[in-house]
Scaffold this motif. Structure first.
Motif, PDB file in Angstrom:
ATOM      1  N   PRO A 113       0.429  -2.654  -3.734  1.00 27.17           N
ATOM      2  CA  PRO A 113      -0.804  -2.052  -4.239  1.00 27.17           C
ATOM      3  C   PRO A 113      -1.241  -2.718  -5.533  1.00 27.17           C
ATOM      4  O   PRO A 113      -0.441  -3.378  -6.207  1.00 27.17           O
ATOM      5  CB  PRO A 113      -0.401  -0.587  -4.467  1.00 27.17           C
ATOM      6  CG  PRO A 113       1.072  -0.658  -4.742  1.00 27.17           C
ATOM      7  CD  PRO A 113       1.591  -1.765  -3.861  1.00 27.17           C
ATOM      8  N   PRO A 114      -2.487  -2.559  -5.922  1.00 29.20           N
ATOM      9  CA  PRO A 114      -2.951  -3.129  -7.192  1.00 29.20           C
ATOM     10  C   PRO A 114      -2.158  -2.594  -8.380  1.00 29.20           C
ATOM     11  O   PRO A 114      -1.690  -1.451  -8.375  1.00 29.20           O
ATOM     12  CB  PRO A 114      -4.422  -2.681  -7.262  1.00 29.20           C
ATOM     13  CG  PRO A 114      -4.805  -2.419  -5.844  1.00 29.20           C
ATOM     14  CD  PRO A 114      -3.571  -1.903  -5.175  1.00 29.20           C
ATOM     15  N   LEU A 115      -2.018  -3.435  -9.387  1.00 30.22           N
ATOM     16  CA  LEU A 115      -1.282  -3.077 -10.592  1.00 30.22           C
ATOM     17  C   LEU A 115      -2.159  -2.331 -11.596  1.00 30.22           C
ATOM     18  O   LEU A 115      -3.344  -2.646 -11.763  1.00 30.22           O
ATOM     19  CB  LEU A 115      -0.768  -4.335 -11.282  1.00 30.22           C
ATOM     20  CG  LEU A 115       0.456  -5.047 -10.719  1.00 30.22           C
ATOM     21  CD1 LEU A 115       0.599  -6.412 -11.394  1.00 30.22           C
ATOM     22  CD2 LEU A 115       1.711  -4.223 -10.936  1.00 30.22           C
ATOM     23  N   ARG A 116      -1.558  -1.373 -12.274  1.00 27.49           N
ATOM     24  CA  ARG A 116      -2.147  -0.759 -13.458  1.00 27.49           C
ATOM     25  C   ARG A 116      -1.241  -1.127 -14.627  1.00 27.49           C
ATOM     26  O   ARG A 116      -0.049  -0.813 -14.605  1.00 27.49           O
ATOM     27  CB  ARG A 116      -2.250   0.764 -13.305  1.00 27.49           C
ATOM     28  CG  ARG A 116      -3.190   1.206 -12.203  1.00 27.49           C
ATOM     29  CD  ARG A 116      -3.224   2.729 -12.086  1.00 27.49           C
ATOM     30  NE  ARG A 116      -3.714   3.343 -13.319  1.00 27.49           N
ATOM     31  CZ  ARG A 116      -2.955   3.916 -14.240  1.00 27.49           C
ATOM     32  NH1 ARG A 116      -1.637   3.987 -14.087  1.00 27.49           N
ATOM     33  NH2 ARG A 116      -3.484   4.446 -15.329  1.00 27.49           N
ATOM     34  N   VAL A 117      -1.790  -1.832 -15.611  1.00 29.00           N
ATOM     35  CA  VAL A 117      -0.941  -2.365 -16.679  1.00 29.00           C
ATOM     36  C   VAL A 117      -1.381  -1.859 -18.044  1.00 29.00           C
ATOM     37  O   VAL A 117      -2.570  -1.595 -18.285  1.00 29.00           O
ATOM     38  CB  VAL A 117      -0.932  -3.912 -16.651  1.00 29.00           C
ATOM     39  CG1 VAL A 117      -0.420  -4.413 -15.312  1.00 29.00           C
ATOM     40  CG2 VAL A 117      -2.307  -4.481 -16.939  1.00 29.00           C
TER      41      VAL A 117
END
Length: 257
Positions: A113-117
């Motif tokens: 899944p897309p990263l949240r950083v």
């Protein structure tokens, strides 16, 4: 699986690596006996060996050891670590006999899944070297994950984006791919994408990321992964520009071991 110079490795041989944490490595995705950017991985190992040990690494030997570790079929993530088992912490200047440790794990085939950083002010020691010294980087990753993010994004002392913990970051500015100009490790996946796509390299201020259209992370293990958020700034998770970069990288044939 773990082999040191092509032989089963023992605890005594790993003591120097565990206690001194001095060495360098590269991580490759081997699929069907092929590696994307193999020459770049080998160049990195040779360059970093000269920087840390002042000697040349036998890259033909590295390649032979990689062939030993590669699965007969399917994909695996293989790490090549170079260190000197005889290193004396009081006399690191005498470390000059690098050995080759090869380890591997099964590669994940599931889409990520897309990263949240979350951003953090930090610049790695000798960022141009892929060093085994990961303490500070992993500490920042841990802190970010405890705060609810997936990972940490490094920002230099002037407020400019540099790199992720174990990945490069890129952006889409509406016209082309944009790679941050800052101290960072030049990743193999990043360099392959730069060869294949029009792009520009320029400073990216953390304060200005909200003006960009998309963000993505790259490394050899995962290829291209969308970034959905940097701190409180969100990005489109399925942006066409990121999908194009991912398709380009996936379609690139690997080099035979």
């Amino acid at each position: 699986m773990a082999e040191l110079n092509g032989r089963s490795v023992g605890l005594d041989q790993l003591t120097a690596l565990a206690l001194t944490n001095y060495g360098h490595f590269t991580t490759l995705l081997v699929d069907g006996g092929r590696v994307r950017g193999l020459a770049l991985h080998l160049d990195r190992l040779g360059r970093d060996c000269r920087a840390l040990f002042g000697t040349e690494l036998d890259l033909d030997r590295v390649r032979a050891l990689l062939r030993r570790a590669a699965p007969a079929r399917g994909a695996a993530t293989i790490r090549v670590t170079v260190f000197d088992p005889a290193l004396d912490i009081g006399r690191p200047d005498r470390a000059g006999d690098p050995h080759i440790l090869v380890t591997h794990r099964q590669a994940s085939t599931a889409p990520l899944p897309p990263l949240r950083v979350g951003s953090v002010a930090y610049t790695r020691d000798a960022p141009e070297v892929k060093s085994v010294g990961l303490f500070a980087s992993l500490r920042h990753r841990r802190t970010a994950r405890l705060a609810g993010y997936d990972d940490a994004l490094f920002v230099d002392g002037h407020g400019f984006v540099s790199e992720g913990v174990t990945w490069n970051i890129g952006f889409f500015d509406g016209d082309t791919a944009l790679w941050p100009e800052a101290a960072h490790l030049p990743g193999v996946t990043m360099r392959l994408l730069q060869e294949a796509h029009e792009h520009r390299v320029a400073p990216v201020a953390l304060a200005d990321v909200g003006s960009l259209h998309a963000a993505f992370a790259t490394n050899a293990a995962v290829g291209v992964r969308a970034v959905a958020a940097i701190d409180a700034t969100g990005f489109e998770a399925r942006h066409p520009a990121v999908d194009r970069l991912r398709a380009t990288y996936t379609a690139r044939p690997g080099d035979p071991l």
